[in-house]
Design a protein around this motif. Structure first.
Motif: not given
Length: 304
Positions: A26-33
């Motif tokens: 979820s964090i990586l998705e928030d970072l643009g992944f």
């Protein structure tokens, strides 16, 4: 902004159940992944052999993934390295066994490898299943003592850059108490317990190392200036070498008895010195966070 390059960045996220893989995704998705969780392993090479997209990709895989095994994931990694245009890394999240047991107890979930048995049995089976993967890990994060906020800060240090450049070396300076053990993931540790201890001054005892009077008390120790100078010299000597070797994150731990006075002041001074030298520095005071909540402060902007 997530760094862009000619190669598409692919991060495979795995580790034992309960170590924080879903939170990480979820964090990586928030970072643009672009994030995809529990995609069958056999589908991954086919997905990535097509034309690469502009966004980096985070793929979550664990024991719940169809056809999962350490050998199958290792084979998948080998297949991906043969595909031109991919920069593939394996991110492994881990945690101590007692922490995993506690997390399962808090969520009241069953372990996927022991649905009718004890959580401990499932954790032990999973560790045996994953053991061979550790030799292939590119990034290992121990989440035992990390809050979601801390995990976000570490993932940001690993994967986020300004202007799309290669990931610079991010430096973390952390104070801690030896009574509670070493912080997870530190690369170098220094003991500050030889310095004058403000705890024995009744006026200074309730304050912490960020207080000017506490700082003056520690600074007055005739050994402190030379200690700080040697710390700074060693760090500025080693950090470029670690950066040149491709390391993206380097953590320095400074400990004292209570993690409140000497280590906090020394960490602040060392972080300031490294910031003045142009390094991107974040600072954490583990024991102070226990009272006031996490406050990971980023310092410095030069991506040396």
């Amino acid at each position: 902004m997530v760094g862009e390059s000619e190669q598409q960045q692919v991060v495979l996220v795995t580790g034992p159940s309960g170590a924080g893989r879903s939170t990480c995704i979820s964090i990586l998705e928030d970072l643009g992944f672009e994030a995809i969780d529990n995609l069958p392993l056999s589908f991954i090479p086919r997905l990535l052999s097509a034309e690469h997209g502009p966004r980096p990709l985070a793929l979550g895989v664990d024991v719940r993934t169809r056809d999962f095994s350490a050998a199958a994931l290792t084979e998948t990694l080998d297949d991906l390295t043969m595909i031109p245009g991919l920069d593939v890394r394996l991110l492994y999240l881990d945690a101590r066994q007692e922490v995993l047991i506690r997390r399962y107890s808090e969520t009241r979930r069953r372990h996927p490898l022991a649905p009718t048995e004890s959580v401990q049995t499932g954790i032990e089976r999973e560790r045996l299943l994953l053991d061979d993967l550790r030799a292939r890990v590119d990034i290992l994060l121990d989440t035992s003592d990390l809050t979601p906020h801390d995990l976000r800060a570490q993932l940001t240090d690993w994967f986020v850059t300004e202007g799309g450049d290669a990931v610079p070396l991010a430096v973390s300076v952390q104070s801690f108490s030896y009574k509670r053990g070493l912080p997870a993931g530190v690369d170098m540790v220094f003991d500050c317990r030889f310095l004058r201890n403000p705890h024995w001054d009744a006026d200074l005892r309730p304050r912490d190392g960020r207080d000017p009077e506490v700082g003056a008390y520690v600074q007055a120790d005739p050994r402190f200036p030379a200690f700080l100078q040697r710390l700074s010299d060693l760090a500025t000597f080693l950090l470029p070498a670690y950066r040149d070797e491709g390391k993206a994150y380097f953590a320095i731990g400074l400990g004292c008895t209570g993690g409140k006075h000497r280590s906090v002041y020394t960490a602040e001074k060392l972080a300031n010195a490294l910031e003045l030298d142009g390094w991107r520095v974040s600072i954490r005071h583990r024991e102070l966070e226990r009272r006031t909540g996490p406050d990971v402060s980023a310092r410095g902007t030069d991506q040396r």
